[in-house]
Design a protein around this motif. Sequence first.
Motif, PDB file in Angstrom:
ATOM      1  N   ALA A 286      19.632   6.770  -6.372  1.00  0.00           N
ATOM      2  CA  ALA A 286      20.619   7.629  -6.854  1.00  0.00           C
ATOM      3  C   ALA A 286      21.867   7.318  -5.482  1.00  0.00           C
ATOM      4  N   ARG A 287      23.151   7.109  -5.921  1.00  0.00           N
ATOM      5  CA  ARG A 287      24.113   6.759  -4.887  1.00  0.00           C
ATOM      6  C   ARG A 287      25.082   7.749  -5.318  1.00  0.00           C
ATOM      7  N   TRP A 288      25.826   8.111  -4.074  1.00  0.00           N
ATOM      8  CA  TRP A 288      27.029   9.089  -4.316  1.00  0.00           C
ATOM      9  C   TRP A 288      28.212   8.628  -3.954  1.00  0.00           C
ATOM     10  N   ILE A 289      29.248   8.632  -4.955  1.00  0.00           N
ATOM     11  CA  ILE A 289      30.526   7.993  -4.602  1.00  0.00           C
ATOM     12  C   ILE A 289      31.585   8.873  -4.256  1.00  0.00           C
ATOM     13  N   ALA A 290      32.283   8.812  -3.154  1.00  0.00           N
ATOM     14  CA  ALA A 290      33.204   9.652  -2.650  1.00  0.00           C
ATOM     15  C   ALA A 290      34.733   9.144  -2.900  1.00  0.00           C
ATOM     16  N   SER A 291      35.573   9.828  -3.296  1.00  0.00           N
ATOM     17  CA  SER A 291      36.975   9.564  -3.473  1.00  0.00           C
ATOM     18  C   SER A 291      37.885  10.561  -2.977  1.00  0.00           C
ATOM     19  N   ILE A 292      39.114  10.269  -2.427  1.00  0.00           N
ATOM     20  CA  ILE A 292      40.276  11.233  -2.592  1.00  0.00           C
ATOM     21  C   ILE A 292      41.508  10.735  -3.022  1.00  0.00           C
ATOM     22  N   ASN A 293      42.042  11.395  -4.014  1.00  0.00           N
ATOM     23  CA  ASN A 293      43.178  10.966  -4.866  1.00  0.00           C
ATOM     24  C   ASN A 293      43.170   9.662  -5.302  1.00  0.00           C
TER      25      ASN A 293
ATOM     26  N   ALA B 232      38.759   5.166  -3.344  1.00  0.00           N
ATOM     27  CA  ALA B 232      37.273   5.102  -2.877  1.00  0.00           C
ATOM     28  C   ALA B 232      37.144   5.128  -1.363  1.00  0.00           C
ATOM     29  N   LEU B 233      36.137   5.980  -1.111  1.00  0.00           N
ATOM     30  CA  LEU B 233      35.686   6.332   0.078  1.00  0.00           C
ATOM     31  C   LEU B 233      34.733   5.532   0.506  1.00  0.00           C
ATOM     32  N   GLY B 234      33.788   5.189  -0.480  1.00  0.00           N
ATOM     33  CA  GLY B 234      32.371   4.525  -0.120  1.00  0.00           C
ATOM     34  C   GLY B 234      31.563   5.166  -1.102  1.00  0.00           C
ATOM     35  N   GLU B 235      30.130   4.252  -0.993  1.00  0.00           N
ATOM     36  CA  GLU B 235      28.853   5.081  -1.538  1.00  0.00           C
ATOM     37  C   GLU B 235      27.907   5.451  -0.602  1.00  0.00           C
ATOM     38  N   PHE B 236      27.359   6.611  -0.742  1.00  0.00           N
ATOM     39  CA  PHE B 236      26.304   7.255   0.167  1.00  0.00           C
ATOM     40  C   PHE B 236      25.124   7.322  -0.509  1.00  0.00           C
ATOM     41  N   LEU B 237      24.025   7.401   0.235  1.00  0.00           N
ATOM     42  CA  LEU B 237      22.573   7.605  -0.315  1.00  0.00           C
ATOM     43  C   LEU B 237      22.430   9.095  -0.489  1.00  0.00           C
ATOM     44  N   GLU B 238      23.106   9.883   0.319  1.00  0.00           N
ATOM     45  CA  GLU B 238      22.933  11.380   0.160  1.00  0.00           C
ATOM     46  C   GLU B 238      24.223  11.995  -0.205  1.00  0.00           C
ATOM     47  N   ARG B 239      24.189  13.002  -1.049  1.00  0.00           N
ATOM     48  CA  ARG B 239      25.528  13.821  -1.425  1.00  0.00           C
ATOM     49  C   ARG B 239      26.011  14.416  -0.438  1.00  0.00           C
ATOM     50  N   GLU B 240      25.473  14.946   0.720  1.00  0.00           N
ATOM     51  CA  GLU B 240      25.873  15.892   1.785  1.00  0.00           C
ATOM     52  C   GLU B 240      26.695  14.785   2.840  1.00  0.00           C
ATOM     53  N   MET B 241      26.267  13.491   2.769  1.00  0.00           N
ATOM     54  CA  MET B 241      26.962  12.620   3.500  1.00  0.00           C
ATOM     55  C   MET B 241      28.566  12.097   2.848  1.00  0.00           C
ATOM     56  N   ALA B 242      28.317  12.067   1.477  1.00  0.00           N
ATOM     57  CA  ALA B 242      29.551  11.813   0.952  1.00  0.00           C
ATOM     58  C   ALA B 242      30.493  13.049   1.010  1.00  0.00           C
ATOM     59  N   MET B 243      30.220  13.925   0.888  1.00  0.00           N
ATOM     60  CA  MET B 243      30.845  15.336   0.865  1.00  0.00           C
ATOM     61  C   MET B 243      31.510  15.251   2.379  1.00  0.00           C
ATOM     62  N   HIS B 244      30.639  15.128   3.432  1.00  0.00           N
ATOM     63  CA  HIS B 244      31.086  15.155   4.703  1.00  0.00           C
ATOM     64  C   HIS B 244      32.312  14.197   5.056  1.00  0.00           C
TER      65      HIS B 244
END
Length: 88
Positions: free
Chosen positions: A17-24, A27-39
Amino acid sequence: MAFHGSVVRRDRSGEPARWIASINSSALGEFLEREMAMHRAEELVEASMVLVQHDWELYQVAKAKHNVRESAPILRLFGNQNPIEVRA
């Protein structure tokens, strides 16, 4: 300024699973862990809020200077029937 952040899980068959982070919607990128994406999302929002806080402080200082000028004592000078107000 308003922020809308999101962290979304993406599952693909045969891959972790990958976690995709974004603001407005940026895209901020894909992360292997949810915590990294949230951080990462929190880190960027907090950095932006520092700028907003700085601008707010500048606004408050300018507003305070303006209010001091307006609230300065008024001297009334009388002459020719019409008073003239002068701020000290």
